[in-house]
Motif scaffolding. Sequence first.
Motif, mmCIF file in Angstrom:
data_model
loop_
_atom_site.group_PDB
_atom_site.id
_atom_site.type_symbol
_atom_site.label_atom_id
_atom_site.label_comp_id
_atom_site.label_asym_id
_atom_site.label_seq_id
_atom_site.Cartn_x
_atom_site.Cartn_y
_atom_site.Cartn_z
ATOM 1 N N ASP A 206 11.082 12.211 -15.002
ATOM 2 C CA ASP A 206 10.736 10.102 -15.006
ATOM 3 C C ASP A 206 10.344 9.632 -14.657
ATOM 4 O O ASP A 206 11.222 8.330 -13.225
ATOM 5 N N THR A 207 8.937 8.911 -14.587
ATOM 6 C CA THR A 207 8.576 7.879 -13.509
ATOM 7 C C THR A 207 8.889 6.312 -13.798
ATOM 8 O O THR A 207 8.529 5.506 -13.128
ATOM 9 N N ASN A 208 10.149 5.558 -14.486
ATOM 10 C CA ASN A 208 9.828 4.730 -15.059
ATOM 11 C C ASN A 208 10.170 4.234 -13.824
ATOM 12 O O ASN A 208 10.279 2.916 -13.688
ATOM 13 N N ALA A 209 11.654 4.496 -13.836
ATOM 14 C CA ALA A 209 12.347 3.408 -12.015
ATOM 15 C C ALA A 209 11.252 3.528 -11.052
ATOM 16 O O ALA A 209 10.918 1.957 -10.581
ATOM 17 N N MET A 210 10.598 4.460 -10.796
ATOM 18 C CA MET A 210 9.505 4.330 -9.550
ATOM 19 C C MET A 210 8.423 3.298 -10.236
ATOM 20 O O MET A 210 8.610 2.098 -9.368
ATOM 21 N N GLU A 211 7.771 2.828 -11.012
ATOM 22 C CA GLU A 211 6.848 1.899 -11.477
ATOM 23 C C GLU A 211 7.642 0.683 -11.723
ATOM 24 O O GLU A 211 7.187 -0.548 -11.423
ATOM 25 N N SER A 212 8.630 0.680 -12.062
ATOM 26 C CA SER A 212 9.499 -0.823 -12.418
ATOM 27 C C SER A 212 9.756 -1.521 -11.282
ATOM 28 O O SER A 212 8.788 -2.784 -11.083
ATOM 29 N N ARG B 40 4.594 10.266 -9.204
ATOM 30 C CA ARG B 40 4.083 10.804 -10.230
ATOM 31 C C ARG B 40 2.822 11.979 -10.612
ATOM 32 O O ARG B 40 3.653 12.644 -11.791
ATOM 33 N N ARG B 41 2.352 12.360 -9.548
ATOM 34 C CA ARG B 41 2.299 13.637 -9.594
ATOM 35 C C ARG B 41 2.602 14.687 -8.729
ATOM 36 O O ARG B 41 2.249 15.809 -8.615
ATOM 37 N N GLY B 42 4.440 14.249 -8.398
ATOM 38 C CA GLY B 42 4.913 15.704 -8.269
ATOM 39 C C GLY B 42 4.940 16.062 -7.171
ATOM 40 O O GLY B 42 5.110 17.387 -6.547
ATOM 41 N N ARG B 43 3.994 15.045 -5.655
ATOM 42 C CA ARG B 43 4.168 15.319 -4.317
ATOM 43 C C ARG B 43 5.277 15.108 -3.372
ATOM 44 O O ARG B 43 5.741 14.425 -3.773
ATOM 45 N N ASP B 44 5.389 16.170 -2.376
ATOM 46 C CA ASP B 44 5.763 15.591 -1.661
ATOM 47 C C ASP B 44 5.356 14.340 -1.029
ATOM 48 O O ASP B 44 4.597 14.004 -0.872
ATOM 49 N N GLY B 45 6.642 13.301 -0.395
ATOM 50 C CA GLY B 45 6.374 12.278 0.527
ATOM 51 C C GLY B 45 6.720 11.084 0.526
ATOM 52 O O GLY B 45 6.597 10.193 0.589
ATOM 53 N N THR B 46 6.945 11.133 -1.101
ATOM 54 C CA THR B 46 7.114 9.371 -1.844
ATOM 55 C C THR B 46 8.027 9.314 -0.940
ATOM 56 O O THR B 46 8.316 8.372 -0.327
ATOM 57 N N ALA B 47 9.531 9.501 -0.513
ATOM 58 C CA ALA B 47 10.245 9.200 0.342
ATOM 59 C C ALA B 47 10.274 8.814 1.161
ATOM 60 O O ALA B 47 10.760 7.213 1.782
ATOM 61 N N VAL B 48 9.554 9.214 2.131
ATOM 62 C CA VAL B 48 8.797 9.073 3.211
ATOM 63 C C VAL B 48 8.785 7.669 3.370
ATOM 64 O O VAL B 48 8.164 6.939 4.383
ATOM 65 N N ARG B 49 7.210 7.267 2.331
ATOM 66 C CA ARG B 49 6.538 6.200 2.161
ATOM 67 C C ARG B 49 7.131 5.164 1.854
ATOM 68 O O ARG B 49 7.015 4.526 2.246
ATOM 69 N N TYR C 53 0.729 -1.211 -0.277
ATOM 70 C CA TYR C 53 0.267 -0.288 0.093
ATOM 71 C C TYR C 53 0.755 1.650 0.499
ATOM 72 O O TYR C 53 0.722 2.565 -0.969
ATOM 73 N N LEU C 54 2.129 1.292 0.460
ATOM 74 C CA LEU C 54 2.365 1.961 0.845
ATOM 75 C C LEU C 54 3.380 2.475 -0.250
ATOM 76 O O LEU C 54 3.896 3.569 -0.935
ATOM 77 N N VAL C 55 4.093 1.993 -0.966
ATOM 78 C CA VAL C 55 4.773 1.971 -1.810
ATOM 79 C C VAL C 55 3.591 1.758 -3.376
ATOM 80 O O VAL C 55 4.109 3.246 -4.596
ATOM 81 N N ALA C 56 2.171 1.711 -3.207
ATOM 82 C CA ALA C 56 1.059 2.418 -4.376
ATOM 83 C C ALA C 56 0.832 3.425 -4.354
ATOM 84 O O ALA C 56 0.997 4.421 -5.378
ATOM 85 N N THR C 57 0.900 4.204 -2.927
ATOM 86 C CA THR C 57 0.305 5.734 -2.878
ATOM 87 C C THR C 57 2.272 6.535 -3.208
ATOM 88 O O THR C 57 2.349 7.567 -3.763
ATOM 89 N N ALA C 58 2.708 5.999 -2.734
ATOM 90 C CA ALA C 58 4.421 6.841 -3.098
ATOM 91 C C ALA C 58 4.876 7.164 -4.613
ATOM 92 O O ALA C 58 4.894 7.797 -5.064
ATOM 93 N N THR C 59 4.353 6.070 -5.229
ATOM 94 C CA THR C 59 4.139 6.008 -6.630
ATOM 95 C C THR C 59 3.145 6.615 -7.543
ATOM 96 O O THR C 59 3.952 7.828 -8.433
ATOM 97 N N VAL C 60 2.165 7.129 -6.586
ATOM 98 C CA VAL C 60 1.322 8.217 -6.859
ATOM 99 C C VAL C 60 2.019 9.199 -7.155
ATOM 100 O O VAL C 60 1.481 9.902 -7.806
ATOM 101 N N GLY C 61 2.512 9.696 -5.871
ATOM 102 C CA GLY C 61 2.468 10.896 -5.277
ATOM 103 C C GLY C 61 3.330 10.991 -6.194
ATOM 104 O O GLY C 61 3.607 12.267 -6.511
#
Length: 186
Positions: A157-163, A76-85, A66-74
């Motif tokens: 680029d979201t390729n690495a994050m999504e992969s 992609r949308r350029g939101r803060d908190g990705t690294a924390v998640r 769940y945390l990985v999925a929400t981090a990936t969405v964040g």
Amino acid sequence: MTRPRYLPGDLAVWLLILAELAVFALLFVGFAVARAFDPATFAAGRAELHPGVGLASTLSLIVASYLVATATVGYRRGRDGTAVRLWLALLVSLAYTLGKLWEYGQLYGAGYHLGSDTFFMFYFFLTFFHFLHVVVGQGVLLALARKARRPWQDDRDTNAMESGACYWHMVDLVWLALFPLLYVVA
């Protein structure tokens, strides 16, 4: 106007995921066939496992996904908190790693190992193979968390994050099949 749909991540990662799922599927079939020929051994082996650890492992991997999925969405949308998640996902997933190591120690201390019987041969092989995938996935989460801390670049680029997220979800999916197969199904 709707955006065209695309396969998230890199095609090479998807080929790896499909290959890994095929290997696990073959192992699951082997387990099911062996259990059909010797249900008493498999029932006795399952009785020696620690279902509470299996359930805690399941919950930790689901929460991490769940945390990985929400981090990936964040991301992609350029939101803060990705690294924390991603750091939280890594931390939560350690419950699986530590629980599995504890369970291996308990079983080994009770005299069970790969050569004990057919059930434990499958149990140790399947769970250790999965364990290795979790550790690789934790390394991926670590790399992604470090990448997400860097300042945003124009291309985002979201390729690495999504992969990485796709790989992690494959690891979670495999455990969601392994847990009932080993701990629940008679």
